[in-house]
Design a protein around this motif. Sequence first.
Motif, PDB file in Angstrom:
ATOM      1  N   GLN A  39      17.385 -23.877  25.713  1.00 30.53           N
ATOM      2  CA  GLN A  39      17.897 -22.711  25.003  1.00 30.53           C
ATOM      3  C   GLN A  39      17.772 -21.447  25.849  1.00 30.53           C
ATOM      4  O   GLN A  39      18.360 -20.423  25.527  1.00 30.53           O
ATOM      5  CB  GLN A  39      17.167 -22.547  23.658  1.00 30.53           C
ATOM      6  CG  GLN A  39      17.612 -23.609  22.655  1.00 30.53           C
ATOM      7  CD  GLN A  39      16.696 -23.683  21.438  1.00 30.53           C
ATOM      8  OE1 GLN A  39      15.879 -22.799  21.219  1.00 30.53           O
ATOM      9  NE2 GLN A  39      16.837 -24.744  20.675  1.00 30.53           N
ATOM     10  N   ARG A  40      17.005 -21.533  26.913  1.00 26.51           N
ATOM     11  CA  ARG A  40      16.891 -20.381  27.815  1.00 26.51           C
ATOM     12  C   ARG A  40      18.100 -20.370  28.741  1.00 26.51           C
ATOM     13  O   ARG A  40      18.452 -21.386  29.317  1.00 26.51           O
ATOM     14  CB  ARG A  40      15.618 -20.470  28.655  1.00 26.51           C
ATOM     15  CG  ARG A  40      14.354 -20.523  27.827  1.00 26.51           C
ATOM     16  CD  ARG A  40      13.145 -20.543  28.711  1.00 26.51           C
ATOM     17  NE  ARG A  40      12.856 -19.231  29.259  1.00 26.51           N
ATOM     18  CZ  ARG A  40      12.213 -18.280  28.581  1.00 26.51           C
ATOM     19  NH1 ARG A  40      11.816 -18.494  27.351  1.00 26.51           N
ATOM     20  NH2 ARG A  40      11.999 -17.120  29.147  1.00 26.51           N
ATOM     21  N   GLU A  41      18.653 -19.193  28.928  1.00 26.36           N
ATOM     22  CA  GLU A  41      19.836 -19.080  29.781  1.00 26.36           C
ATOM     23  C   GLU A  41      19.517 -19.533  31.206  1.00 26.36           C
ATOM     24  O   GLU A  41      20.329 -20.196  31.856  1.00 26.36           O
ATOM     25  CB  GLU A  41      20.314 -17.627  29.782  1.00 26.36           C
ATOM     26  CG  GLU A  41      21.744 -17.488  30.277  1.00 26.36           C
ATOM     27  CD  GLU A  41      22.124 -16.027  30.490  1.00 26.36           C
ATOM     28  OE1 GLU A  41      21.451 -15.141  29.914  1.00 26.36           O
ATOM     29  OE2 GLU A  41      23.081 -15.796  31.246  1.00 26.36           O
TER      30      GLU A  41
ATOM     31  N   LYS B   2      14.641 -29.605  25.020  1.00 25.26           N
ATOM     32  CA  LYS B   2      15.720 -28.923  24.284  1.00 25.26           C
ATOM     33  C   LYS B   2      15.360 -27.461  24.071  1.00 25.26           C
ATOM     34  O   LYS B   2      16.224 -26.584  24.109  1.00 25.26           O
ATOM     35  CB  LYS B   2      15.988 -29.637  22.971  1.00 25.26           C
ATOM     36  CG  LYS B   2      16.642 -30.990  23.232  1.00 25.26           C
ATOM     37  CD  LYS B   2      17.061 -31.710  21.971  1.00 25.26           C
ATOM     38  CE  LYS B   2      17.845 -32.976  22.365  1.00 25.26           C
ATOM     39  NZ  LYS B   2      17.857 -33.964  21.287  1.00 25.26           N
ATOM     40  N   ARG B   3      14.082 -27.201  23.842  1.00 23.03           N
ATOM     41  CA  ARG B   3      13.600 -25.823  23.698  1.00 23.03           C
ATOM     42  C   ARG B   3      13.850 -25.052  25.000  1.00 23.03           C
ATOM     43  O   ARG B   3      14.359 -23.930  24.975  1.00 23.03           O
ATOM     44  CB  ARG B   3      12.102 -25.863  23.370  1.00 23.03           C
ATOM     45  CG  ARG B   3      11.566 -24.647  22.670  1.00 23.03           C
ATOM     46  CD  ARG B   3      10.119 -24.881  22.233  1.00 23.03           C
ATOM     47  NE  ARG B   3      10.003 -26.027  21.338  1.00 23.03           N
ATOM     48  CZ  ARG B   3       9.160 -27.048  21.502  1.00 23.03           C
ATOM     49  NH1 ARG B   3       8.307 -27.067  22.511  1.00 23.03           N
ATOM     50  NH2 ARG B   3       9.142 -28.034  20.646  1.00 23.03           N
TER      51      ARG B   3
END
Lengths: 217, 217
Positions: free
Chosen positions: B188-190, B184-185
């Motif tokens: 968060q990166r495009e 999930k972390r």
Amino acid sequence: MAEEVILLDFWPSLFGMRARIALREKGVEFDMREEDLSNKSPLLLKMNPVHKKIPVLIHNGKPVCESLIMVQYIDETWGPESPLLPSDPHERARAKFWADYVDKKIYPALRTIVGEAKEAAKNEYIECLKVLEGELGDKAYFGGERFGYVDVSLIPFYSWFYTLETLANFSIREECPKLVAWAKRCLQRESVAKSLPDQYKLYDFILSSRRRISLNK
Amino acid sequence: MAEEVILLDFWPSLFGMRARIALREKGVEFDMREEDLSNKSPLLLKMNPVHKKIPVLIHNGKPVCESLIMVQYIDETWGPESPLLPSDPHERARAKFWADYVDKKIYPALRTIVGEAKEAAKNEYIECLKVLEGELGDKAYFGGERFGYVDVSLIPFYSWFYTLETLANFSIREECPKLVAWAKRCLQRESVAKSLPDQYKLYDFILSSRRRISLNK
């Protein structure tokens, strides 16, 4: 700083041979420790807890596992004046592609031939070797005039040719003459000659392993 | 010089996703061309004549094949200010080791689960994910605080979790909570969010592929 370089190895190992050759190409002194694979040393289990396999390179106490990664590590760490991988990114990727091909195509086919000498596996093996022979073309080495990464990756397999040919009754030499000429060229290098086992000793070893397995069945 | 970067790809491909993420991490503009794998383009056959597989990265007319080699190429070619691999040789070898682990252990287990949903394959898959979870530990990413090479190699597999869980009736989320938090972390990166397909779309695709295969039997 005094360097400590240990190679946990097993003499017939194709992957161990790669590490030996690369270290010798770079002129690195190392302590090769033969493992008994039926009774692995605590050091091996500690240094490669994930796969528990040889070869493991231990450099100043830190392990590097997986032979192609090891060859890259050796190339990055020692002897920049005699690089194994080309410096151009595209040429590097190309060399890595062919080393990967050896692992993905040549090695599995070898395993099947040694295990059961299946006809299909022989054909697959020869076909893959021919693909590599095509890539070699009329060059001295895979990278051109210099012995390098793809050569290190593939040359150990040459020590198994006699075993494969004898067990499975086919002739790699007739099918791939250029590749055999390349192998002989590589064998003139001390790094290679010192790192590959005698082909007949290897054959005897595989034969007696097979007998042991069939007795245990 | 104007750069031409083409990615021959197929949207559900785990390996294609790796290339997409790495290119986006480096801010490289690229032309993603969707291949019809039942009718491969002449460009694909020309650019990857050996394996005839996607993904293929074509940079100014030259092909780079095999996703991990591609990620390394991308890392060497673009954006040195945001490296994917660590600069220390030992740390680099360690990152390569884990990416190799994903290919050798996680991918084959996934294939078996999708193919036949065997119990043993599920256990193997979970066990291997747990090994990776152990390696992740309490770090944000596999390399520490920075998103890097091992993250790129593994995160595509997250998009298949829903499919695996549904087809094979098990819960990766319960078994590997830290790994799911890591995923999930990453999302968060495009670069990751844009490169991974929708998990439900993927499930529908796999389901309809299976039906097609079983109708053809």
